[in-house]
Design a protein around this motif. Sequence first.
Motif, PDB file in Angstrom:
ATOM      1  N   GLY B  33       8.719   1.800 -53.964  1.00 56.61           N
ATOM      2  CA  GLY B  33       8.585   2.330 -55.317  1.00 56.61           C
ATOM      3  C   GLY B  33       7.665   1.500 -56.211  1.00 56.61           C
ATOM      4  N   LEU B  34       7.311   0.316 -55.755  1.00 59.41           N
ATOM      5  CA  LEU B  34       6.392  -0.535 -56.519  1.00 59.41           C
ATOM      6  C   LEU B  34       5.010  -0.380 -55.880  1.00 59.41           C
ATOM      7  CD1 LEU B  34       6.461  -2.733 -58.797  1.00 59.41           C
ATOM      8  CD2 LEU B  34       6.471  -4.407 -56.953  1.00 59.41           C
ATOM      9  N   MET B  35       4.224   0.532 -56.458  1.00 60.38           N
ATOM     10  CA  MET B  35       3.037   0.992 -55.755  1.00 60.38           C
ATOM     11  C   MET B  35       1.876   0.006 -55.757  1.00 60.38           C
ATOM     12  SD  MET B  35       3.980   3.998 -54.688  1.00 60.38           S
ATOM     13  CE  MET B  35       2.615   5.143 -54.498  1.00 60.38           C
ATOM     14  N   HIS B  36       1.900  -0.996 -56.660  1.00 60.26           N
ATOM     15  CA  HIS B  36       0.717  -1.851 -56.665  1.00 60.26           C
ATOM     16  C   HIS B  36       0.710  -2.915 -55.574  1.00 60.26           C
ATOM     17  CE1 HIS B  36       3.111  -2.168 -60.384  1.00 60.26           C
ATOM     18  NE2 HIS B  36       3.278  -3.411 -60.032  1.00 60.26           N
ATOM     19  N   PHE B  37       1.700  -2.916 -54.721  1.00 58.33           N
ATOM     20  CA  PHE B  37       1.607  -3.733 -53.512  1.00 58.33           C
ATOM     21  C   PHE B  37       1.563  -2.788 -52.320  1.00 58.33           C
ATOM     22  CE2 PHE B  37       3.674  -6.603 -56.495  1.00 58.33           C
ATOM     23  CZ  PHE B  37       3.025  -7.808 -56.261  1.00 58.33           C
ATOM     24  N   SER B  38       0.687  -3.036 -51.390  1.00 63.25           N
ATOM     25  CA  SER B  38       0.707  -2.224 -50.181  1.00 63.25           C
ATOM     26  C   SER B  38       0.271  -3.062 -48.980  1.00 63.25           C
ATOM     27  CB  SER B  38      -0.178  -0.992 -50.334  1.00 63.25           C
ATOM     28  OG  SER B  38      -1.524  -1.382 -50.431  1.00 63.25           O
ATOM     29  N   ALA B  39       0.796  -2.709 -47.828  1.00 58.18           N
ATOM     30  CA  ALA B  39       0.435  -3.373 -46.575  1.00 58.18           C
ATOM     31  C   ALA B  39       0.690  -2.378 -45.454  1.00 58.18           C
ATOM     32  CB  ALA B  39       1.288  -4.629 -46.368  1.00 58.18           C
ATOM     33  N   THR B  40      -0.160  -2.424 -44.450  1.00 50.30           N
ATOM     34  CA  THR B  40      -0.002  -1.476 -43.347  1.00 50.30           C
ATOM     35  C   THR B  40       0.750  -2.134 -42.202  1.00 50.30           C
ATOM     36  OG1 THR B  40      -2.172  -0.643 -43.963  1.00 50.30           O
ATOM     37  CG2 THR B  40      -1.258   0.144 -41.875  1.00 50.30           C
ATOM     38  N   PRO B  41       1.901  -1.572 -41.845  1.00 52.88           N
ATOM     39  CA  PRO B  41       2.636  -2.156 -40.716  1.00 52.88           C
ATOM     40  C   PRO B  41       1.931  -1.827 -39.403  1.00 52.88           C
ATOM     41  CG  PRO B  41       3.715  -0.136 -41.446  1.00 52.88           C
ATOM     42  CD  PRO B  41       2.566  -0.375 -42.385  1.00 52.88           C
ATOM     43  N   GLY B  42       2.235  -2.589 -38.372  1.00 57.84           N
ATOM     44  CA  GLY B  42       1.668  -2.284 -37.059  1.00 57.84           C
ATOM     45  C   GLY B  42       2.254  -1.007 -36.499  1.00 57.84           C
ATOM     46  N   ALA B  43       3.533  -0.794 -36.753  1.00 54.40           N
ATOM     47  CA  ALA B  43       4.200   0.413 -36.282  1.00 54.40           C
ATOM     48  C   ALA B  43       5.413   0.673 -37.166  1.00 54.40           C
ATOM     49  CB  ALA B  43       4.654   0.252 -34.834  1.00 54.40           C
ATOM     50  N   VAL B  44       5.757   1.950 -37.270  1.00 49.50           N
ATOM     51  CA  VAL B  44       6.992   2.335 -37.951  1.00 49.50           C
ATOM     52  C   VAL B  44       7.885   2.981 -36.913  1.00 49.50           C
ATOM     53  CG1 VAL B  44       8.025   3.809 -39.728  1.00 49.50           C
ATOM     54  CG2 VAL B  44       5.810   2.715 -40.148  1.00 49.50           C
ATOM     55  N   VAL B  45       9.156   2.598 -36.907  1.00 46.23           N
ATOM     56  CA  VAL B  45      10.087   3.246 -35.987  1.00 46.23           C
ATOM     57  C   VAL B  45      11.261   3.788 -36.789  1.00 46.23           C
ATOM     58  CG1 VAL B  45      11.115   0.996 -35.443  1.00 46.23           C
ATOM     59  CG2 VAL B  45      11.558   2.942 -33.943  1.00 46.23           C
ATOM     60  N   LEU B  46      11.709   4.972 -36.407  1.00 42.72           N
ATOM     61  CA  LEU B  46      12.843   5.609 -37.078  1.00 42.72           C
ATOM     62  C   LEU B  46      13.993   5.737 -36.088  1.00 42.72           C
ATOM     63  CD1 LEU B  46       9.984   7.162 -38.158  1.00 42.72           C
ATOM     64  CD2 LEU B  46      11.683   8.033 -39.761  1.00 42.72           C
TER      65      LEU B  46
END
Lengths: 382, 483
Positions: B33-46
């Motif tokens: 919800g805090l949009m001014h920080f972002s980083a791309t994970p290597g993978a997302v798992v659900l």
Amino acid sequence: MRPSSADEAVEALRVAGAEGRRLRARGAGTKLGWGRPTEEPDVDLDLSGLDGVLEHNEGDLTAVLEAGTPLGRAQAQFAEAGQMLALDPPLGPDDAATAGGVFATGDSGPLRHRYGSGRDVIIGIGVVMSDGMRARAGGKVIKNVAGYDLAKLFTGSFGTLGVILDVVVRLHPLDPALATARGRADDPGRLAAAASRLAHARMETMAVDVGWSGGEGHVLARFGGQTAADQARAGVEVLSEAGVDADVIEDDASVWEAQRSGQRADEDGAVVRVSSVQAELPRVLRAAERAGAAVVGRAGLGLSWLRLNARPDPAEMTDAIEGLRAELAPAPCVVQDAPAEVRAALDPWHEPEGPGLVLMRRVKARFDPAGVCNPGVYAGGI
Amino acid sequence: MHVEALVEEIAGISGEQHVVTDRDALRTYESDGLMHFSATPGAVVLPGSAEEVQAIVRACHRAGVPFVARGAGSGLSGGALPVEDGVLIALTRLNRILEVDLDNQRVVVEPGVTNIAVSNAVGPDHFYPPDPSSQIVCSIGGNVAENSGGAHCFKYGFTTNYVTGLEVVLADGELVHLGGKEVDRPGYDLLGAFVGSEGTLGVTTKITLRVIPSPEDVRTMVAFFEGTDDAGKVVTDIVASGLVPGAIEMADQLCIQASEAATGVGYPKDAGAALTVELDGSAAECEARFDEVVRICEDNGATGIRVAEDDTERALIWKARKAAFAAMGRVAPSYFVQDGVIPRTRLSEVLGQIAELESEYGLQVANVFHAGDGNLHPLICYDGSRDGEAERAEELSSRILDACLAVGGSLTGEHGIGVDKKKHMPKMFQEPDLAAFQRLRCAFDPDGLANPGKVMPTPRLCGEVPGPYRQHPLEAAGLADRF
């Protein structure tokens, strides 16, 4: 050793840690017999010299208490401002129990029903650890999520992680009036059903307790506010519908004092605290009846204190406690008061080996690197 | 980092269809919800079960890859910000209510269950008190991580007062149970230490919650004042009278105007402050004391009082309050929200300082907050397209926190430290305090793999207890120094 300042207590910890001397902090000593029996400590750190109410911020409903402050004295001071610390465990002879002792043992009383225990009213803490490191966690405001909640971690840790120097607590207003609805029954099932009705009713109860002794029992619900007596009358209706004889007690201080004192044993007796759930109350009452134990309990929380009278032979007491544990399994049955022989013959903590205990040992190792803080007294021999 | 090598193993655990590696698809998870920080994970798992979570965490631990758990992603401190090239464990599929045990007033849920779903499951006779404004979307797992509050916590307490049991996967994949349905189990209150630890001590897979009987009656009103000083005096007088309202919420003029534009509930746009007061509990007690609240408002110069006559009107009053954040879009393109807490008696003083800062920086600050417990939510409005305005807004935001700390307050009342406020931690805590925090962290997660880079101001590593030095994966990657 009796330090007269927090700095002196910090130095005592540093020296004990450096020299590998086992140290036990104490307040009034009203609960020194709890936990596993241990050898006499090398350093008996008497904190009764740290006894100031450092702050009472009336408008903010907060206070800072040094560890050695007698809780009863602090309560009297808060009461002058129409406030209270909503934590009412039995305070022992002369109401001597201290803030540090009450928080370190995690003890609580009937108000636990509405306000929680020490963990729920503590908002900050000052501690010192066995390498002399003095730290604070939490703060002085009633709402705060900055940093880890070490105040809860130290509450109930029996001085095994370090020594509590002061606690910051949230206060609540005293109610302008109090009144209690009381029901009586001689059948455990009916008594428990009535207590359950009260705990589930859409009423604002400060406490919902039961008591049981010698084949008969009572259920008590305490109400506060300008309309306390009206609310108690509504409580009586709920009890009557549940089929128990009920009445209103307007001058109710003594019945609640009796509930609190029922959590402590007579000399050479024992008290077993059972952590169960509400619906198990009939089983707890019946088990107590068979063991010849009296009961006081927080009906809405599933917490009960079973009080056994002294037995001529400690082995008989041990057997009675083992019997209760078997009958109430898997509910943890922690032995609080008991003769040392009894506490030596069984694990007072009733905590099995497992991943939870492994994690507790890891916590102990990190916080008490010298391993000198009240060693051996706690669950798993921590 | 070896996340590529991990992906296959993780796909084997949760199924390929539940693993995201596509760069575009990963963007969904770049921020919370805090949009001014972002980083791309290597993978997302659900993952679909606690066992899968455990297997995934164990695989991450073996590979030395950091992981971050995420619920609904509605957090406001960047607590669920992914670690670049780490694994993000999204718990959205773990959304089952496992047990409603009303006899014992407990509900057992998986972490992805929404906050509102708990109250819905036990209503109308019971409810779950913590009620963050995001309650229709935010997850219980996230609430546990952040120790979420809400409008009603002045009277009822926070998430930590309602969690009685947790099933937790530790950072090495070990599964532990903290607490249960019972209270006062023997041993350390690790449950109390875990709630509010912002995902840095492990991943929650089951949560046991205490629910309580609903109040017999609820009386809600909103009073309007010329300014926040008058409204603040009302709060002081209410508290001094020994009343503990279910909620006391204040909004200033800018907030009232924005909320009114968004919801059209009919609030006067010229009001300088609006105070929402809700009494709940015994009907007799509400009846006896509601008039007292009205009188206190009148005595302090209320310019108008609106009493909710029914549930519809009560819902409208709360709609206007809970819409405040979203409504700010009408005032400015962007805003920073702060979450500082002050001792309630210093309210007027700190609001005055915020007003001075507004003038100094030439930026608008809207104030909407939980007045009973002194938890401010200043919304610092700015236009990011104007050169340097975002930076100035951030600086202003920091100075508001300084003002809160100067009067003995806290950096955050309910949003958490996350990445957002970690640089401010040394202003509130001394070095030994931070070192004590680190002791807890090291007991739970000696390798620092659970949500690293949050809470603590600088990366720290754990010394061994006991044993010889070995190089840490983060150290090897040059991401952290050993202290």
